[in-house]
Design an enzyme around this catalytic site. Structure first.
Site, PDB file in Angstrom:
ATOM      1  N   ASP A   1      43.302  -4.782   3.283  1.00 21.77           N
ATOM      2  CA  ASP A   1      42.786  -4.085   4.461  1.00 21.77           C
ATOM      3  C   ASP A   1      42.539  -2.767   4.412  1.00 21.77           C
ATOM      4  O   ASP A   1      41.681  -2.391   5.312  1.00 21.77           O
ATOM      5  CB  ASP A   1      43.606  -4.922   5.722  1.00 21.77           C
ATOM      6  CG  ASP A   1      45.069  -4.230   5.629  1.00 21.77           C
ATOM      7  OD1 ASP A   1      45.397  -3.616   4.479  1.00 21.77           O
ATOM      8  OD2 ASP A   1      45.828  -4.657   6.580  1.00 21.77           O
TER       9      ASP A   1
ATOM     10  N   GLU B   1      49.929  -3.788   6.759  1.00 19.46           N
ATOM     11  CA  GLU B   1      51.248  -4.195   6.639  1.00 19.46           C
ATOM     12  C   GLU B   1      51.870  -4.080   5.034  1.00 19.46           C
ATOM     13  O   GLU B   1      52.984  -4.178   4.733  1.00 19.46           O
ATOM     14  CB  GLU B   1      51.294  -5.751   6.950  1.00 19.46           C
ATOM     15  CG  GLU B   1      50.653  -6.654   6.425  1.00 19.46           C
ATOM     16  CD  GLU B   1      49.411  -6.676   6.619  1.00 19.46           C
ATOM     17  OE1 GLU B   1      48.584  -7.658   5.762  1.00 19.46           O
ATOM     18  OE2 GLU B   1      48.661  -5.893   7.504  1.00 19.46           O
TER      19      GLU B   1
ATOM     20  N   HIS C   1      34.209   3.025   6.263  1.00 26.70           N
ATOM     21  CA  HIS C   1      34.128   4.388   6.939  1.00 26.70           C
ATOM     22  C   HIS C   1      32.576   4.803   6.133  1.00 26.70           C
ATOM     23  O   HIS C   1      31.762   5.434   6.910  1.00 26.70           O
ATOM     24  CB  HIS C   1      35.293   5.150   6.549  1.00 26.70           C
ATOM     25  CG  HIS C   1      36.084   5.296   7.587  1.00 26.70           C
ATOM     26  ND1 HIS C   1      35.872   5.290   8.869  1.00 26.70           N
ATOM     27  CD2 HIS C   1      37.662   5.205   7.519  1.00 26.70           C
ATOM     28  CE1 HIS C   1      37.260   5.503   9.545  1.00 26.70           C
ATOM     29  NE2 HIS C   1      38.108   5.232   8.839  1.00 26.70           N
TER      30      HIS C   1
ATOM     31  N   HIS D   1      42.787   7.372  16.172  1.00 27.29           N
ATOM     32  CA  HIS D   1      43.817   6.435  15.662  1.00 27.29           C
ATOM     33  C   HIS D   1      44.401   5.556  16.556  1.00 27.29           C
ATOM     34  O   HIS D   1      45.158   4.600  16.264  1.00 27.29           O
ATOM     35  CB  HIS D   1      44.623   6.871  14.441  1.00 27.29           C
ATOM     36  CG  HIS D   1      43.839   7.446  13.262  1.00 27.29           C
ATOM     37  ND1 HIS D   1      43.599   8.755  13.052  1.00 27.29           N
ATOM     38  CD2 HIS D   1      43.505   6.759  12.380  1.00 27.29           C
ATOM     39  CE1 HIS D   1      43.056   8.813  11.841  1.00 27.29           C
ATOM     40  NE2 HIS D   1      42.726   7.667  11.322  1.00 27.29           N
TER      41      HIS D   1
ATOM     42  N   ASP E   1      40.124  14.829  25.640  1.00 25.96           N
ATOM     43  CA  ASP E   1      39.784  16.129  25.564  1.00 25.96           C
ATOM     44  C   ASP E   1      40.946  16.797  24.622  1.00 25.96           C
ATOM     45  O   ASP E   1      40.808  18.001  24.602  1.00 25.96           O
ATOM     46  CB  ASP E   1      39.776  16.755  26.931  1.00 25.96           C
ATOM     47  CG  ASP E   1      38.847  16.301  27.675  1.00 25.96           C
ATOM     48  OD1 ASP E   1      37.854  15.898  27.183  1.00 25.96           O
ATOM     49  OD2 ASP E   1      38.966  16.113  28.990  1.00 25.96           O
TER      50      ASP E   1
ATOM     51  N   HIS F   1      39.151  -1.146   5.184  1.00 24.47           N
ATOM     52  CA  HIS F   1      38.800  -0.086   6.133  1.00 24.47           C
ATOM     53  C   HIS F   1      38.121   1.139   5.665  1.00 24.47           C
ATOM     54  O   HIS F   1      37.201   1.601   6.305  1.00 24.47           O
ATOM     55  CB  HIS F   1      40.475   0.154   6.543  1.00 24.47           C
ATOM     56  CG  HIS F   1      40.455   1.309   7.423  1.00 24.47           C
ATOM     57  ND1 HIS F   1      40.666   1.005   9.004  1.00 24.47           N
ATOM     58  CD2 HIS F   1      40.177   2.850   7.316  1.00 24.47           C
ATOM     59  CE1 HIS F   1      40.778   2.185   9.591  1.00 24.47           C
ATOM     60  NE2 HIS F   1      40.308   3.381   8.830  1.00 24.47           N
ATOM     61  N   GLU F   2      38.647   1.719   4.676  1.00 28.48           N
ATOM     62  CA  GLU F   2      38.315   2.912   3.946  1.00 28.48           C
ATOM     63  C   GLU F   2      36.768   2.696   3.660  1.00 28.48           C
ATOM     64  O   GLU F   2      35.898   3.653   3.951  1.00 28.48           O
ATOM     65  CB  GLU F   2      38.908   3.459   2.669  1.00 28.48           C
ATOM     66  CG  GLU F   2      40.410   3.626   3.450  1.00 28.48           C
ATOM     67  CD  GLU F   2      40.520   4.593   4.412  1.00 28.48           C
ATOM     68  OE1 GLU F   2      39.621   5.531   4.691  1.00 28.48           O
ATOM     69  OE2 GLU F   2      41.581   4.788   4.941  1.00 28.48           O
TER      70      GLU F   2
ATOM     71  N   TYR G   1      33.492  11.764  14.554  1.00 32.23           N
ATOM     72  CA  TYR G   1      34.561  11.313  14.601  1.00 32.23           C
ATOM     73  C   TYR G   1      35.513  12.159  15.389  1.00 32.23           C
ATOM     74  O   TYR G   1      36.401  13.069  15.175  1.00 32.23           O
ATOM     75  CB  TYR G   1      35.016  11.757  12.927  1.00 32.23           C
ATOM     76  CG  TYR G   1      36.319  10.960  12.670  1.00 32.23           C
ATOM     77  CD1 TYR G   1      36.531   9.698  12.236  1.00 32.23           C
ATOM     78  CD2 TYR G   1      37.625  11.794  12.291  1.00 32.23           C
ATOM     79  CE1 TYR G   1      37.570   8.925  12.099  1.00 32.23           C
ATOM     80  CE2 TYR G   1      38.835  11.067  12.092  1.00 32.23           C
ATOM     81  CZ  TYR G   1      38.826   9.619  11.783  1.00 32.23           C
ATOM     82  OH  TYR G   1      39.818   9.012  11.476  1.00 32.23           O
TER      83      TYR G   1
ATOM     84  N   ASP H   1      46.175 -11.777   8.513  1.00 31.06           N
ATOM     85  CA  ASP H   1      46.851 -11.505   9.507  1.00 31.06           C
ATOM     86  C   ASP H   1      46.097 -10.381  10.458  1.00 31.06           C
ATOM     87  O   ASP H   1      45.184  -9.897  10.080  1.00 31.06           O
ATOM     88  CB  ASP H   1      48.299 -11.058   9.279  1.00 31.06           C
ATOM     89  CG  ASP H   1      48.401  -9.938   8.463  1.00 31.06           C
ATOM     90  OD1 ASP H   1      47.933  -8.653   8.725  1.00 31.06           O
ATOM     91  OD2 ASP H   1      48.861  -9.871   7.241  1.00 31.06           O
TER      92      ASP H   1
ATOM     93  N   GLU I   1      36.913   4.472  13.823  1.00 33.66           N
ATOM     94  CA  GLU I   1      38.216   3.873  13.380  1.00 33.66           C
ATOM     95  C   GLU I   1      38.444   2.336  13.516  1.00 33.66           C
ATOM     96  O   GLU I   1      38.891   1.681  12.705  1.00 33.66           O
ATOM     97  CB  GLU I   1      39.541   4.553  13.983  1.00 33.66           C
ATOM     98  CG  GLU I   1      39.842   6.053  13.250  1.00 33.66           C
ATOM     99  CD  GLU I   1      40.457   5.654  11.783  1.00 33.66           C
ATOM    100  OE1 GLU I   1      40.882   4.713  11.417  1.00 33.66           O
ATOM    101  OE2 GLU I   1      39.797   6.574  11.303  1.00 33.66           O
TER     102      GLU I   1
ATOM    103  N   GLU J   1      40.268  -8.855   4.678  1.00 34.40           N
ATOM    104  CA  GLU J   1      41.635  -9.588   4.338  1.00 34.40           C
ATOM    105  C   GLU J   1      41.327 -11.049   4.391  1.00 34.40           C
ATOM    106  O   GLU J   1      41.885 -11.866   3.600  1.00 34.40           O
ATOM    107  CB  GLU J   1      42.581  -8.780   5.011  1.00 34.40           C
ATOM    108  CG  GLU J   1      44.052  -9.432   4.762  1.00 34.40           C
ATOM    109  CD  GLU J   1      45.212  -9.147   5.350  1.00 34.40           C
ATOM    110  OE1 GLU J   1      46.237  -9.723   5.629  1.00 34.40           O
ATOM    111  OE2 GLU J   1      45.242  -7.777   5.753  1.00 34.40           O
TER     112      GLU J   1
END
Length: 344
Positions: A66, A120, A74, A162, A153, A70-71, A85, A115, A94, A105
């Site tokens: 995962d 994890e 991006h 994140h 802000d 995720h990366e 970003y 999951d 994100e 996954e």
């Protein structure tokens, strides 16, 4: 490299996308990355991905399925919406990486093994970075501007990218799996799940077809509803569930007035004013129209500067008001402020 391969296969088989750039771009991965002595990290550089080896104590290798999904996502986002970003666009950036990291996954390992936790597998024991099922357990919000929401802000975490990602993460979980409950606004919800494939298709079309670099949560909600209509039609369960899932996470279809305070306390010497800031937010997609602001005791409570009516608040925006209290004698003063608006 297996995880990178599965990420490529997921996008090709699901959407006919040829790598992150849709042009066969080579997916380059650097393993056992160390930067400034830190091995507990993974990130996309703009042209390749890096994965730390972990410290060997709490964290193992960051090349988990995962995290890799995720990366690399991006990189896809860079070529699609190119979400800035910072603040809400950064949180969406994100979140889309979490969404498709989870989808990869499930694709690679199957429903029995997949999951709703992020990262994890990089822990040498129980742990995770985020939860899409229950963002609150990792101090992320599951409701727009609700508990754990980071002020965008602030410089912290680029305005909470994140953390505030938890709102759309939870939307995706509810859209896929369904669920019932009550959000931080006290609104009860019931969402009928439509499954991972359809939820992913809606999120993918939103990211690659509609969103822009400065898109915020209201844009993500509005255009994901449009994406569901494009793909499945306005009478479909997918369309209805997309709407109800957004309302479940605190973004509403109609104008919705949310004040920063419902009870305000003032303390001031006689004939000297005390100022309190009142922020009126619109948590609905539709524009909120305020037609009147009425104090019961206008001799002692006023707004500065006075507002000319009507006041319009676009979805996701806010109106900042200074409420000023000036007593003319000692004692308790009670008053109410009535806000007349298009909030149903």
């Amino acid at each position: 490299h297996w995880a990178a391969e599965k990420t490529y296969d997921f996008y090709m088989e699901s959407f006919g996308r040829n790598s992150y750039d849709d042009n066969g771009g080579a997916i380059i991965s650097y393993a056992n990355w160390i930067e400034n002595g830190d091995q507990n990290n993974a990130f996309w550089t703009g042209s390749f991905a890096v994965y730390g080896a972990g410290d060997g104590n709490f964290h193992g290798n960051y090349g988990a399925i995962d995290v890799v999904g995720h990366e690399i996502t991006h990189g896809l986002t860079d070529y699609a919406a190119n979400l800035i970003y910072w603040g809400e666009p950064g949180a969406l950036n994100e979140s889309f990486s979490d969404i498709f990291g989870a989808a990869v996954e499930f694709y690679a390992e199957g429903v029995a093994q997949g999951d709703w936790l992020m990262g994890e597998d990089i822990f040498n024991g129980n742990g995770a970075i985020r939860s899409m099922r229950d963002p609150n357990i990792f101090s992320s919000p599951d409701t727009y501007m609700g508990n754990y929401w980071i002020n965008t802000d602030l410089s912290f975490d680029n305005g909470g990218v994140h953390y505030n990602s938890g709102v759309q993460n939870h939307w995706y979980y509810l859209l896929s799996e369904g669920g019932t409950g009550e959000n931080d606004d006290g609104i009860s919800y019931q969402v009928t799940g439509i499954g991972l494939d359809d939820a992913s298709a809606i999120a993918y079309r939103n990211l690659t077809y509609y969103l822009l670099p400065d898109s915020r949560y209201m844009d993500a909600a509005n255009y994901s509803i449009q994406a569901a209509e494009d793909l499945f039609g306005v009478s479909s369960q997918q369309y209805l569930s997309t709407q109800s899932a957004w309302e479940a996470v605190g973004i509403y279809l109609d104008a919705r007035l949310t004040p920063s305070d419902t009870l305000m306390h003032f303390v001031a010497p006689v004939d000297e004013p005390d100022y309190k800031l009142l922020v009126l937010r619109n948590k609905g997609i539709e524009t909120l129209t305020i037609t009147d602001l009425l104090f019961g005791d206008p001799d002692h409570f006023v707004l500065q500067p006075p507002k000319v009516m009507p006041q319009l608040i676009e979805g996701g925006d806010s109106l900042r008001l200074w409420v000023v209290f000036t007593p003319e004698q000692e004692g308790l003063y009670d008053d109410s402020l009535t806000i007349v608006s298009s909030d149903p």
